[in-house]
Design an enzyme around this catalytic site. Structure first.
Site, PDB file in Angstrom:
ATOM      1  N   GLY A 137       0.918  -1.124   0.058  1.00 46.47           N
ATOM      2  CA  GLY A 137      -0.192   0.017  -0.042  1.00 46.47           C
ATOM      3  C   GLY A 137       0.817   1.240   0.041  1.00 46.47           C
ATOM      4  O   GLY A 137       0.427   2.439  -0.495  1.00 46.47           O
ATOM      5  N   THR A 138       2.032   1.222   0.508  1.00 43.90           N
ATOM      6  CA  THR A 138       2.886   2.459   0.675  1.00 43.90           C
ATOM      7  C   THR A 138       3.473   2.719  -0.688  1.00 43.90           C
ATOM      8  O   THR A 138       3.473   3.745  -1.075  1.00 43.90           O
ATOM      9  CB  THR A 138       4.188   2.043   1.476  1.00 43.90           C
ATOM     10  OG1 THR A 138       3.682   2.120   2.829  1.00 43.90           O
ATOM     11  CG2 THR A 138       5.125   3.191   1.391  1.00 43.90           C
TER      12      THR A 138
ATOM     13  N   GLN B  71      -7.818   1.667   5.263  1.00 45.86           N
ATOM     14  CA  GLN B  71      -8.692   0.956   6.216  1.00 45.86           C
ATOM     15  C   GLN B  71     -10.035   0.502   5.823  1.00 45.86           C
ATOM     16  O   GLN B  71     -10.706  -0.083   6.746  1.00 45.86           O
ATOM     17  CB  GLN B  71      -8.513   1.980   7.367  1.00 45.86           C
ATOM     18  CG  GLN B  71      -7.099   2.040   8.064  1.00 45.86           C
ATOM     19  CD  GLN B  71      -6.756   0.896   8.800  1.00 45.86           C
ATOM     20  OE1 GLN B  71      -7.590  -0.217   9.035  1.00 45.86           O
ATOM     21  NE2 GLN B  71      -5.425   0.641   8.949  1.00 45.86           N
TER      22      GLN B  71
ATOM     23  N   SER C 296      -4.339  -1.629   0.337  1.00 45.40           N
ATOM     24  CA  SER C 296      -3.540  -2.509   0.976  1.00 45.40           C
ATOM     25  C   SER C 296      -3.993  -3.922   1.401  1.00 45.40           C
ATOM     26  O   SER C 296      -4.860  -3.779   2.219  1.00 45.40           O
ATOM     27  CB  SER C 296      -2.506  -1.765   1.941  1.00 45.40           C
ATOM     28  OG  SER C 296      -1.594  -2.856   2.393  1.00 45.40           O
TER      29      SER C 296
ATOM     30  N   HIS D 111      -3.142  -6.660   3.167  1.00 43.48           N
ATOM     31  CA  HIS D 111      -3.129  -7.113   4.361  1.00 43.48           C
ATOM     32  C   HIS D 111      -3.795  -6.307   5.290  1.00 43.48           C
ATOM     33  O   HIS D 111      -4.238  -6.955   6.443  1.00 43.48           O
ATOM     34  CB  HIS D 111      -1.707  -7.279   4.818  1.00 43.48           C
ATOM     35  CG  HIS D 111      -1.047  -5.893   5.341  1.00 43.48           C
ATOM     36  ND1 HIS D 111      -0.950  -5.308   6.316  1.00 43.48           N
ATOM     37  CD2 HIS D 111      -0.347  -4.907   4.200  1.00 43.48           C
ATOM     38  CE1 HIS D 111      -0.214  -4.098   6.436  1.00 43.48           C
ATOM     39  NE2 HIS D 111      -0.080  -3.876   5.214  1.00 43.48           N
TER      40      HIS D 111
ATOM     41  N   CYS E 149       4.779   3.231  15.940  1.00 41.29           N
ATOM     42  CA  CYS E 149       5.556   3.079  14.575  1.00 41.29           C
ATOM     43  C   CYS E 149       6.750   3.863  14.965  1.00 41.29           C
ATOM     44  O   CYS E 149       7.813   3.386  14.289  1.00 41.29           O
ATOM     45  CB  CYS E 149       4.646   3.386  13.617  1.00 41.29           C
ATOM     46  SG  CYS E 149       3.448   2.310  13.233  1.00 41.29           S
TER      47      CYS E 149
END
Length: 377
Positions: A69-70, A178, A195, A197, A321
């Site tokens: 996704g990044t 999300q 993304s 996952h 993070c």
């Protein structure tokens, strides 16, 4: 272990596991070749593309698969800015966007571009009027707005922003990481990223969708694969598994969302009742069904996460993070809420009421012990 960190990674959906194992046998070849095994891989890849396009409301030829996704965000932001250089060099983003968007904005500024950041309310919702004013400024090449915040779950006014962008002739990039598969995606986007996952697909698959008519030019050296948008060899088995998980998650969403939302409401109500000096953050109504975030005064988030882990609960923190730099969450800072002692609980598919009850039973004593170790009563 009670896993309560689905906003970081949703456990692999059974449909994804089945599809992955099958595709490892049938989709291993290079889909760009012409022999039989390669043609089978190509067919699997294109079916996965069509399935993802259907769920997100796009055409198959608008969808490309990235390695995360990044990467999808970086390609979406920098590629659209690159394609619209003649229009201008202004980028507009919300203050609580994912760090991948903000890092792309920083890269744009290092290259001589400009970026305007639009503030949010105390619940984390972008000011729609301020966003509209920002995108209407001359020289605006791109605007970015997430569907929902990844830390506090607040839904963003994407359709209002899209209407303002359309009136100003500015493409809108929507980060749907999300919400894809969980909620219907808002209309009006020009570029969309997601993304796998996050919805129960395997890690290492991102989605980049670029609407026809949106000017986009890769910031990377040109590559023949993935509509010339994403360089490198496609991971066909993982992409097939990602598409299977997205389909299954979308089909289950109505029933599962109602169940998870009720559990989140319980956490939002019970945590302030059970633990003194706690602030529950994010919009209580306009929110994702599975995320709730709260902050405990006099407690460091990292210490709280460590003790919860020892007690058998996997949760996250807005600052986790960046724990190595001890920097607080940029999301919570932008909202103007408590940034210390932050816990994000995000409920995965299939989590039970008993799991949530055990978390609520364990939390008060853990917070009390940490505060006592710091001399706080």
């Amino acid at each position: 272990m009670v896993y309560l960190d689905a906003a970081s990674t949703e456990p692999l959906h059974p449909a994804a596991r089945d599809a992955l194992l099958s595709a490892l046998d049938s989709g291993w070849a290079d889909p760009a070749r012409l022999y039989g095994a390669a043609r089978r891989a190509q067919m699997l890849l294109e079916q996965a593309r069509a399935d993802v396009a259907e769920v997100i409301g796009a055409r198959p030829d608008e969808v490309a698969f990235a390695s995360s996704g990044t990467q999808a965000v970086h390609l979406g932001v920098l590629g659209t800015l690159n394609g619209r250089r003649r229009v201008g060099d202004r980028l507009v983003t919300g203050a609580v966007e994912h760090s991948s968007v903000l890092h792309a904005a920083e890269e744009h500024e290092r290259g001589g571009g400009t970026a305007e950041v639009v503030g949010v309310s105390r619940t984390g919702r972008v000011d729609a009027e301020a966003f509209a004013r920002a995108v209407s400024a001359p020289g605006t090449a791109l605007a970015c707005l997430q569907t929902a915040n990844h830390e506090v779950g607040t839904l963003q006014p994407v359709e209002e922003a899209a209407a303002a962008c359309q009136e100003a002739g500015v493409p809108l990039l929507v980060d749907a990481a999300q919400s894809a598969g969980r909620l219907p995606l808002p209309r009006g986007w020009s570029v969309l990223t997601a993304s796998a996952h996050k919805w129960g697909g395997p890690a290492g698959v991102g989605v980049l969708a670029v609407r026809k008519g949106t000017r986009w030019r890769s910031p990377y050296p040109q590559d023949e694969r993935e509509r010339r948008r994403v360089p490198g060899f496609e991971n066909v088995p993982a992409i097939v598994a990602a598409a299977a998980a997205l389909r299954a998650t979308a089909e289950e969403a109505a029933a599962e969302n109602a169940r998870l939302s009720a559990l989140v409401d319980r956490v939002r109500t019970e945590v302030p009742r059970l633990v003194p000096d706690v602030e529950v953050v994010g919009d209580p109504v306009l929110r994702l069904p599975h995320i709730v975030t709260f902050s405990c005064l006099y407690v460091e988030g990292e210490a709280l996460l460590t003790e919860l882990d020892r007690a058998g609960f996997a949760v996250s923190s807005g600052s986790s993070c960046t724990a190595s730099t001890l920097r607080p969450s940029h999301v919570l800072e932008a909202m103007g809420v408590l940034t210390h002692g932050n816990v994000r609980v995000s409920l995965p598919r299939g989590v039970s009421e008993g799991d949530v009850d055990r978390f609520l039973a364990a939390l008060p004593d853990i917070v009390r012990r940490i505060r006592a170790s710091l001399g706080v009563r």
